[in-house]
Design a protein around this motif. Structure first.
Motif, short mmCIF file in Angstrom:
data_model
loop_
_atom_site.label_atom_id
_atom_site.label_comp_id
_atom_site.label_asym_id
_atom_site.label_seq_id
_atom_site.Cartn_x
_atom_site.Cartn_y
_atom_site.Cartn_z
N ARG A 238 2.31 1.81 10.32
CA ARG A 238 1.37 0.79 9.29
C ARG A 238 -0.02 1.20 9.67
NH1 ARG A 238 3.94 -2.20 6.01
NH2 ARG A 238 5.78 -3.55 6.55
N PRO A 239 -0.72 1.29 8.56
CA PRO A 239 -2.60 1.41 8.64
C PRO A 239 -3.38 0.31 8.91
CG PRO A 239 -1.84 1.35 6.24
CD PRO A 239 -0.45 1.33 7.04
N THR B 27 -5.24 0.43 -2.51
CA THR B 27 -4.29 -0.37 -1.27
C THR B 27 -3.60 0.61 -0.89
OG1 THR B 27 -3.08 -2.24 -0.52
CG2 THR B 27 -2.33 -1.17 -2.38
N GLU B 28 -3.42 2.03 -1.05
CA GLU B 28 -2.68 3.17 -0.39
C GLU B 28 -3.43 4.06 0.24
OE1 GLU B 28 0.53 2.76 -0.05
OE2 GLU B 28 1.43 4.68 0.36
N SER C 255 -2.73 -7.65 -1.24
CA SER C 255 -3.55 -6.56 -1.96
C SER C 255 -4.20 -7.36 -3.05
CB SER C 255 -2.92 -5.47 -2.08
OG SER C 255 -1.55 -5.50 -2.46
N PHE D 182 4.92 -1.78 -8.59
CA PHE D 182 3.65 -1.98 -7.52
C PHE D 182 3.72 -0.54 -6.62
CE2 PHE D 182 3.12 -2.62 -2.94
CZ PHE D 182 1.93 -3.15 -2.89
N GLU D 183 5.00 -0.11 -6.08
CA GLU D 183 4.89 1.15 -5.48
C GLU D 183 4.62 2.29 -6.15
OE1 GLU D 183 4.86 0.93 -2.28
OE2 GLU D 183 6.27 -1.08 -1.50
C1 DMJ Z 1 1.07 0.41 1.96
O1 DMJ Z 1 1.91 0.83 1.19
C2 DMJ Z 1 -0.05 -0.16 1.41
O2 DMJ Z 1 -0.95 -0.64 2.05
C3 DMJ Z 1 0.43 -1.65 0.78
O3 DMJ Z 1 -0.67 -2.39 0.17
C4 DMJ Z 1 1.10 -2.50 2.12
N1 DMJ Z 1 1.99 -1.63 2.80
C5 DMJ Z 1 1.77 -0.34 2.82
C6 DMJ Z 1 1.31 0.07 4.27
O4 DMJ Z 1 1.78 -0.89 5.15
#
Ligand code: DMJ
Length: 557
Positions: free
Chosen positions: A444-445, A532-533, A313, A178-179
């Motif tokens: 975090r975003p 998602t990033e 996500s 995933f990462e």
């Molecule tokens: C990010 O790597 C991505 O947004 C992921 O979907 C969730 N975690 C982090 C940010 O918080």
């Protein structure tokens, strides 16, 4: 062929598809000197996989991808009229401030942690960690597109040079599928689409191929961990009964469809369509998707449902798959709206003080907790509002606004004006963390991400104000001498720093802030979805791409 685009007489018309407002510098930056070339990927790396692929195409593009075609089919210039510069001076000043934050974060990473995955800003060194299987430079890959859209070209060129000379994909470590997908594959794909640099495309496809063995399971549901060298894969030790995680195997679709697009190799799309089919078919408790699934039996392993961590996500990629397909992927659409209905029926709650939140579900019992991660859902529900039942559009916009409001409340109710990792709505709590272990903030975003989407959808000035509050809080509590750091407790202004500048701070948090203070024509949502990033991936305007393929032949005659 229904339009006249394929006819020689319309050549000039087709050129005028590129809007005349296109900014010169912007154009030059986008073209990267290569936009006029037709790139074709060397077969070497993907050949074996291609030959092993089954014949079914699952929507893969049968025409060879060319950057020229891709650019021609965009509805708008990616960087907008003037790189998205807002006309309002105050907003522009705020945007410049965010750019300065990016430069500061980047310069410190470069100085103290170059080539490592993240910067440790207090100890002034680099962090490698164990998420990326020996791959290095996560902060570089995650920053490429942010640097580019901000016009930090010297920094972008340093990053590109590092990818060229030092990004070694022949690592032999244990990586999170995933990462690696969301940060490395996503980052390289975006960098390619924005710049036309073939280097990024080749690296993305080369890395994509290394991820394929993770899908060699009885069901085709990939395991979470893969050795990038040997291809051996296994499940996370902490995941019950060898299960795979919904938010992990459900967050591959966007990148894998683009890998097929760029390599003309259907295998990537086949892999994610297989996941899609299994999830579509399997019985779901109350229409909900539990977070753990066995890659061997294809059955749910336990009934924990969450819009935050472990689930998040997956839902995001359903609606974004639909949008990225130019609204042709009807299965993704149906699955998204059915899931959302189930979420509304079972998880969405109203607190005594009137705050709307998403609870977690444990086999029918509600846990009245919302994670910071779940705060992306305001933006997600917002961008999906237009395409559900017509009579539900306003309802979804209202729900998106309410969730975003609740997440903002989790920020304003803290001493630092930053939000905790998780906040609760029980025992008298209203959007506050009640456990010590939930009080941290790691740059975090998600809350800012929802501000950005809600701003684009409503132009309500409060979202820009809320974004600015976050900038001020980040500056006051997270900025240290040599970068930005997460904090251990948002409820005290005597902050303790965690000594980590996460790569998603550069990729997402600062990018979403920059977009929030930019005009909407910077990466317009008519052409782009964000993975998602926060890596922008283009919407595949399939009918245009096919028409243009015919026209290419005409033009080259
Ligand atoms: C990010 O790597 C991505 O947004 C992921 O979907 C969730 N975690 C982090 C940010 O918080």
């Amino acid at each position: 062929m229904t339009s006249g685009k394929g006819e020689t007489s319309t050549k000039l018309k087709s050129l005028s598809r590129k809007p005349s407002v296109s900014h010169e510098a912007n154009e030059e930056r986008m073209a990267g000197g290569k936009a006029q070339e037709d790139f074709t990927l060397p077969r070497s790396k993907t050949e074996s996989a291609l030959e092993k692929a089954t014949s079914s195409d699952h929507g893969a593009n049968s025409d060879t991808f060319t950057y020229k075609k891709f650019k021609w089919c965009l509805l708008k210039p990616p960087l907008g009229r003037d790189d998205g510069k807002p006309s309002d001076p105050k907003t522009n000043e705020r945007r410049e401030k965010v750019k300065e934050m990016m430069k500061f974060a980047w310069d410190n990473y470069k100085r103290y942690a170059w080539g490592k995955n993240e910067l440790r800003p207090l100890t002034k060194n680099g962090h490698i960690g164990n998420m990326f299987g020996g791959l290095r430079g996560a902060s570089i890959i995650d920053s490429l597109d942010t640097l580019f859209i901000m016009g930090l070209m010297e920094e972008y060129n340093d990053a590109k040079e590092w990818v060229k000379t030092s990004l070694d994909l022949n690592s032999n470590g244990e990586a999170s599928l995933f990462e690696v997908n969301i940060r490395y594959v996503g980052g390289l794909l975006s960098a390619y689409y924005l710049t036309g640099e073939e280097l990024f495309r080749n690296k993305a496809v080369e890395l994509g191929e290394k991820l394929l063995p993770a899908f060699n399971t009885p069901t085709g549901i990939p395991r979470g961990v893969i050795n990038l060298g040997s291809g051996t894969s296994w499940s996370w030790g902490w995941a019950s009964a060898g299960s795979s995680i919904l938010a992990e195997f459900g967050t591959l679709h966007l990148e894998f469809v683009h890998l097929t697009e760029l390599s003309s190799n259907p295998i990537y799309t086949e892999k994610v369509m297989n996941i899609r089919k299994l999830l579509n078919k399997i019985e779901k408790p109350h229409g909900l998707y539990p977070n753990f699934l066995s890659p061997v039996s294809g059955n749910w392993v336990q009934h924990h449902v969450s819009i935050g961590g472990l689930g998040d996500s997956f839902y995001e990629y359903l609606i974004k798959s639909y949008l990225m397909s130019d609204k042709t992927d009807d299965d993704a659409k149906k699955m998204y709206y059915s899931a959302l209905e189930a979420i509304e029926a079972n998880l969405v709650q109203k607190s005594p003080a009137g705050l709307t939140y998403m609870a977690e579900w444990r086999g029918g019992i509600l846990d009245h907790k919302m994670g910071h991660l779940a705060c992306f859902s305001g933006g997600m529900i917002g961008i999906g509002a237009d395409d559900g039942a017509p009579d539900k559009r306003q309802h979804y916009l209202d729900l998106a606004a309410e969730i975003t409001h609740t997440c903002h409340e989790s920020y304003v109710r803290s001493a630092t004006k930053l939000g905790p990792e998780a906040f609760r709505f029980d025992s008298g709590a209203e959007a506050t963390a009640t456990r010590l272990s939930d009080r941290y903030y790691i740059l975090r975003p998600e809350v800012i991400e929802s501000y950005m989407y809600m701003w684009r959808l409503t132009h309500d000035p409060k979202y820009r104000e809320w974004g600015w509050e976050a900038v001020e809080a980040l500056e006051e509590h997270c900025r240290v001498e040599s970068g930005f750091s997460g904090i251990r407790d948002v409820y005290t202004t005597t902050v303790g720093h965690d000594n980590m500048q996460q790569s998603f701070f550069l990729s997402e948090t600062l990018k979403y802030l920059y977009l929030l203070f930019s005009d909407d024509d910077l990466l317009p949502l008519e052409d782009w979805v964000f993975n998602t990033e926060a890596h922008p991936l283009p919407i595949i305007h399939r009918s245009c791409l096919q028409e243009e393929a015919t026209q290419d032949k005409t033009v080259s005659e």
